[in-house]
Scaffold this motif. Structure first.
Motif, mmCIF file in Angstrom:
data_model
loop_
_atom_site.group_PDB
_atom_site.id
_atom_site.type_symbol
_atom_site.label_atom_id
_atom_site.label_comp_id
_atom_site.label_asym_id
_atom_site.label_seq_id
_atom_site.Cartn_x
_atom_site.Cartn_y
_atom_site.Cartn_z
ATOM 1 N N GLU A 44 0.802 -1.223 0.000
ATOM 2 C CA GLU A 44 0.000 0.000 0.000
ATOM 3 C C GLU A 44 0.833 1.269 0.000
ATOM 4 N N ILE A 45 1.919 1.273 0.752
ATOM 5 C CA ILE A 45 2.741 2.476 0.889
ATOM 6 C C ILE A 45 3.930 2.371 -0.058
ATOM 7 N N PHE A 46 4.134 3.421 -0.873
ATOM 8 C CA PHE A 46 5.174 3.417 -1.902
ATOM 9 C C PHE A 46 6.548 3.034 -1.338
ATOM 10 N N ALA A 47 6.922 3.577 -0.201
ATOM 11 C CA ALA A 47 8.242 3.303 0.385
ATOM 12 C C ALA A 47 8.427 1.816 0.689
ATOM 13 N N ASP A 48 7.323 1.115 0.918
ATOM 14 C CA ASP A 48 7.422 -0.315 1.225
ATOM 15 C C ASP A 48 7.866 -1.147 0.020
ATOM 16 N N VAL A 49 7.744 -0.579 -1.186
ATOM 17 C CA VAL A 49 8.248 -1.269 -2.378
ATOM 18 C C VAL A 49 9.740 -1.527 -2.208
ATOM 19 N N PHE A 50 10.447 -0.543 -1.624
ATOM 20 C CA PHE A 50 11.898 -0.649 -1.448
ATOM 21 C C PHE A 50 12.281 -1.520 -0.263
ATOM 22 N N ARG A 51 11.327 -1.795 0.607
ATOM 23 C CA ARG A 51 11.586 -2.647 1.758
ATOM 24 C C ARG A 51 11.172 -4.095 1.507
ATOM 25 N N SER A 52 10.495 -4.311 0.409
ATOM 26 C CA SER A 52 10.002 -5.672 0.128
ATOM 27 C C SER A 52 11.159 -6.567 -0.316
ATOM 28 N N GLY A 53 10.979 -7.845 -0.144
ATOM 29 C CA GLY A 53 11.988 -8.812 -0.576
ATOM 30 C C GLY A 53 12.141 -8.851 -2.088
ATOM 31 N N LEU A 54 11.160 -8.333 -2.807
ATOM 32 C CA LEU A 54 11.211 -8.326 -4.269
ATOM 33 C C LEU A 54 12.380 -7.513 -4.799
ATOM 34 N N ILE A 55 12.809 -6.526 -4.031
ATOM 35 C CA ILE A 55 13.866 -5.621 -4.468
ATOM 36 C C ILE A 55 15.175 -6.380 -4.752
ATOM 37 N N TYR A 56 15.311 -7.571 -4.158
ATOM 38 C CA TYR A 56 16.538 -8.355 -4.347
ATOM 39 C C TYR A 56 16.504 -9.214 -5.603
ATOM 40 N N THR A 57 15.327 -9.382 -6.189
ATOM 41 C CA THR A 57 15.228 -10.241 -7.370
ATOM 42 C C THR A 57 14.755 -9.523 -8.627
ATOM 43 N N ILE A 58 14.044 -8.426 -8.460
ATOM 44 C CA ILE A 58 13.494 -7.687 -9.603
ATOM 45 C C ILE A 58 13.995 -6.245 -9.543
ATOM 46 N N GLU A 59 14.344 -5.706 -10.698
ATOM 47 C CA GLU A 59 14.853 -4.345 -10.761
ATOM 48 C C GLU A 59 13.821 -3.351 -10.253
ATOM 49 N N VAL A 60 14.320 -2.325 -9.580
ATOM 50 C CA VAL A 60 13.467 -1.362 -8.894
ATOM 51 C C VAL A 60 12.558 -0.588 -9.858
ATOM 52 N N GLY A 61 13.030 -0.269 -11.037
ATOM 53 C CA GLY A 61 12.196 0.461 -11.999
ATOM 54 C C GLY A 61 10.944 -0.311 -12.361
ATOM 55 N N TYR A 62 11.114 -1.608 -12.554
ATOM 56 C CA TYR A 62 9.960 -2.437 -12.904
ATOM 57 C C TYR A 62 9.014 -2.583 -11.712
ATOM 58 N N LEU A 63 9.551 -2.672 -10.506
ATOM 59 C CA LEU A 63 8.699 -2.751 -9.316
ATOM 60 C C LEU A 63 7.889 -1.462 -9.148
ATOM 61 N N VAL A 64 8.539 -0.328 -9.329
ATOM 62 C CA VAL A 64 7.848 0.962 -9.207
ATOM 63 C C VAL A 64 6.754 1.076 -10.276
ATOM 64 N N HIS A 157 16.363 -3.462 -16.319
ATOM 65 C CA HIS A 157 17.128 -4.695 -16.507
ATOM 66 C C HIS A 157 18.607 -4.385 -16.334
ATOM 67 N N LYS A 158 19.201 -5.014 -15.324
ATOM 68 C CA LYS A 158 20.575 -4.657 -14.955
ATOM 69 C C LYS A 158 21.595 -4.912 -16.061
ATOM 70 N N THR A 159 21.284 -5.779 -17.016
ATOM 71 C CA THR A 159 22.243 -6.058 -18.090
ATOM 72 C C THR A 159 22.471 -4.857 -18.992
ATOM 73 N N ALA A 160 21.658 -3.825 -18.867
ATOM 74 C CA ALA A 160 21.823 -2.619 -19.687
ATOM 75 C C ALA A 160 23.178 -1.952 -19.441
ATOM 76 N N PHE A 161 23.823 -2.264 -18.323
ATOM 77 C CA PHE A 161 25.119 -1.651 -18.026
ATOM 78 C C PHE A 161 26.158 -1.937 -19.112
ATOM 79 N N VAL A 162 25.975 -3.023 -19.865
ATOM 80 C CA VAL A 162 26.955 -3.364 -20.905
ATOM 81 C C VAL A 162 26.992 -2.319 -22.019
#
Length: 195
Positions: A44-64, A157-162
């Motif tokens: 429900e709370i936007f800041a909780d997106v960054f506290r969720s366990g999903l942040i470790y497996t899915i890129e933050v832009g897609y979660l937001v 997608h973190k592979t964009a760094f290439v």
């Protein structure tokens, strides 16, 4: 010509609709993306997106992006629609700017199955759109905007760094001899590393 632009738009709209309104069973990863949407929609709370366990497996832009869709539209189809809008607008702008034949560009886009990739690898498709935009900044020699574009791509997608080395690679004046050396050394390296 005006007719080819209209036909190009019509064809892009057709593949957009196919992508945006598809069933969750269409596309290799669509079901996985909808599970991500479901998990994020319970936050429900936007800041909780960054506290969720999903942040470790899915890129933050897609979660937001999922959180925004869930809170504004609140239907799983919304993430497919919004992702398709981002991808197809980005592809359209790039193709319109860098092609001499919109219909040939669409044929290539469709036959090389980029339209299918929008349905299969959503995060990578969004990242690719930002990478394509960063190409503009390479040509315009706007380093800050190039870096920002690649970083935004990495949020999906973190592979964009290439793509970061593209800034410096495009500054080289390549000749035929240099390209042959590069290809030969790449082949030798692949064989030695057994890639």
């Amino acid at each position: 010509s005006k007719n080819s632009r209209v036909l190009f738009w019509l064809l892009m709209i057709i593949v957009f609709i196919r992508s945006a309104l598809r069933s969750y069973g269409v596309g290799n990863d669509t079901e996985t993306y909808l599970h991500i949407y479901s998990a994020v929609s319970s936050i429900e709370i936007f800041a909780d997106v960054f506290r969720s366990g999903l942040i470790y497996t899915i890129e933050v832009g897609y979660l937001v992006l999922n959180w925004i869709c869930a809170n504004l539209i609140n239907h799983y189809q919304s993430i497919l629609i919004v992702s398709s809008i981002i991808a197809y607008i980005g592809y359209y702008k790039f193709l319109k700017k860098y092609t001499i034949s919109l219909l040939l560009a669409f044929a290539t886009f469709f036959l090389l199955r980029f339209s299918d990739e929008v349905m299969n690898i959503i995060r990578q498709s969004i990242a690719l759109v930002f990478i394509l935009k960063s190409y503009d900044y390479i040509k315009l020699k706007k380093k800050k905007k190039f870096i920002i574009s690649v970083v935004i791509a990495m949020l999906f997608h973190k592979t964009a760094f290439v793509f970061f080395p593209a800034w410096w690679i495009c500054r080289f004046n390549f000749n035929k001899k240099m390209i042959i050396r590069f290809l030969c050394s790449s082949i030798v390296l692949m064989l030695l590393l057994k890639i």
